[in-house]
Write an enzyme that holds these catalytic residues in place. Structure first.
Site: not given
Ligand code: UD1
Ligand code: CA
Length: 463
Positions: A383, A446, A23, A386, A30
């Site tokens: 000093n 000069r 997103r 300029a 991100k």
């Molecule tokens: C997640 C939680 C949700 C919580 C929310 C809070 C899960 C399944 N859900 O959802 O319950 O309310 O965060 O913000 O955990 N990431 C990885 N590898 C992956 C997937 C994600 O490293 O395979 C990392 C992402 O980079 C990010 C974090 O995990 O930093 C969260 O991932 P994101 O996809 O944003 O989870 P949400 O859908 O927001």
């Molecule tokens: Ca998230």
């Protein structure tokens, strides 16, 4: 709780940073998007380091090269999650590197405002089982919901996309942060499946597994909801940044500093402190670490990075100052550029359209108009007229210019370095100085003025 001993287990922190952040609609992962001047992941790693963990594991994937290059000197265990199959899958990538005796804290790399204190509380709460960080939100959209039974015990977490309409009305949400002994977490991770709306291995499913195993699930509620808010879009990033900037401004105002408009004032990078009765006009951007004395005035549209500014200094509008020290009662600008390695002593004046780089100016010296001073040491009460330019670069090497105490350099001179101007000397306006000037002498380099009478200017030829 009978046992009040602090946790003796080694702490292993797992930071999740592999996601793409669809997103964000960005080619940059991100967690690399800047928050207050620092990549989001950098802030989170900094916060985590305050818990002094035995080991920090960073799970990365999207934009792998960029992430590794940016944090090359962060001493973490970097774990590549080549395919992002979910938060549970992410933690699983490194659980075999965590000793059974350890306590694991999982932190999300896209939550920039989380503070060390709440993470510590979560770790403490996890000693006997699973602890999850929760919050109660007016609008829980996008978050996993906490499912409790009739007596209020946590039974699980349901992701929004999997929630029934009734579950979706629950305002108690999961933040994603959790802590548990490795000996419990490891087996739970191997039991995860991806039979859910997103076809992912959800870390959040360990909550249901724990509850099913009869393991105590405790919740640690974050009262400050900004602290647990994750960034999923650029709009959310900007919203969190504005909140953070407002907090920075308020902290400074509470310390006795005036800020013309807190909504047009930004602190990025490290910490900034300022003494009482200092005043920041609109559109000032400060990159910390930076320190301002008392009664300092910073004019509009100035950018000040990693600089120390003494008491009663006046920075007029539109200055850019970087990696410098500015002594008490000095006056700088408007439109001055102070570059790295500059040290202005007390009562120094630097005026408009002056650039100073890697130079020291001692007490009471003045460079007031249109000058370039580079790689120079300037004594007291000098000093500089300029348009004076220190010619510090021959196209290959840089050389220093030494100007001793009490020198007067007339307007529009070039000082060809290496060169030194002795104490009390005077350099006549328009001179190009190539050799050292002895103390208390007048140097003139000069052409003598000539007069050609009846001089006629060329005329335009007719075809
Ligand atoms: C997640 C939680 C949700 C919580 C929310 C809070 C899960 C399944 N859900 O959802 O319950 O309310 O965060 O913000 O955990 N990431 C990885 N590898 C992956 C997937 C994600 O490293 O395979 C990392 C992402 O980079 C990010 C974090 O995990 O930093 C969260 O991932 P994101 O996809 O944003 O989870 P949400 O859908 O927001
Ligand atoms: Ca998230």
């Amino acid at each position: 709780m009978p046992d009040t001993q602090p946790a003796q287990r080694p702490l292993h922190v797992v930071v999740l940073a592999a996601g793409k952040g669809t997103r964000m609609r960005s080619s940059v992962p991100k967690v690399m998007h800047p928050f207050a001047g620092v990549p989001m992941l950098g802030r989170v790693l900094d916060t985590v380091s305050r818990l002094t963990p035995a080991r920090t594991h960073v799970v990365y994937g999207h934009g792998a090269e960029m992430v590794r290059a940016t944090f090359a000197d962060v001493g973490a265990h970097w774990v590549l999650q080549a395919e992002q199959l979910g938060t549970g899958h992410a933690v699983k990538q490194t659980i075999s590197n965590v000793p059974d005796a350890a306590l694991v804290l999982v932190v999300y790399g896209d939550v920039p405002l989380v503070r060390a204190a709440i993470l510590e509380a979560l770790v403490t709460a996890a000693d006997g089982g699973l602890a999850i960080l929760t919050a109660v939100l007016d609008d829980p959209t996008g978050y996993g919901r906490i499912i409790r039974n009739q007596v209020g015990a946590v039974r699980g977490v349901v992701e929004e996309k999997d929630a029934t309409p009734v579950q979706a009305t629950i305002r108690e949400v999961n933040t994603g942060f959790l802590a548990a002994p490795a000996s419990l977490l490891g087996p739970w991770l191997s039991r995860l499946d991806n039979k859910n709306a997103q076809g992912e291995f959800y870390l959040t499913d360990v909550v249901g597994l724990a509850a099913g195993d009869g393991i105590l699930v405790t919740t640690q509620e974050a009262k400050d909801i900004w602290e647990i808010r994750g960034v999923n879009s650029r709009a959310e990033l900007a919203e969190l940044e504005r909140h953070y900037q407002r907090c920075q401004a308020e902290a400074l105002m509470d310390a006795g500093v005036s800020i013309a408009d807190p909504d047009r004032f930004d602190v990025r990078g490290g910490a900034v402190t300022a003494g009482r009765d200092s005043h920041f006009d609109i559109n000032v951007i400060i990159e910390g670490p930076a320190r301002f004395g008392e009664r300092v005035t910073i004019g509009a549209n100035s950018v000040i990075k990693r600089t120390e500014i003494g008491d009663d200094v006046v920075i007029h509008p539109n200055c850019v100052i970087e990696d410098a020290v500015i002594g008490a009662n000095s006056i700088v600008g408007p439109f001055a550029r102070i570059r790295p390695g500059t040290r202005l002593d007390d009562r120094v004046h630097v005026g408009n359209f002056v650039e100073i780089k890697n130079s020291e100016l001692a007490v009471g010296s003045k460079v007031n108009h249109l000058s370039y001073i580079g790689d120079s040491s300037i004594g007291r009460d000098v000093n500089v007229g300029a348009g004076v330019i220190t010619c510090n670069y021959d196209g290959a090497n840089k050389y220093r210019t030494i100007i001793e105490d009490g020198v007067f350099v007339g307007s529009d001179c070039q000082l060809i370095a290496p060169v030194s101007i002795g104490k009390g000397a005077t350099v006549g306006a328009g001179s190009t100085i190539t050799g050292d000037v002895p103390p208390d002498t007048l140097a003139l380099a000069r052409a003598r003025q000539q007069h050609v009478s009846h001089w006629r200017r060329p005329r335009k030829k007719k075809n």
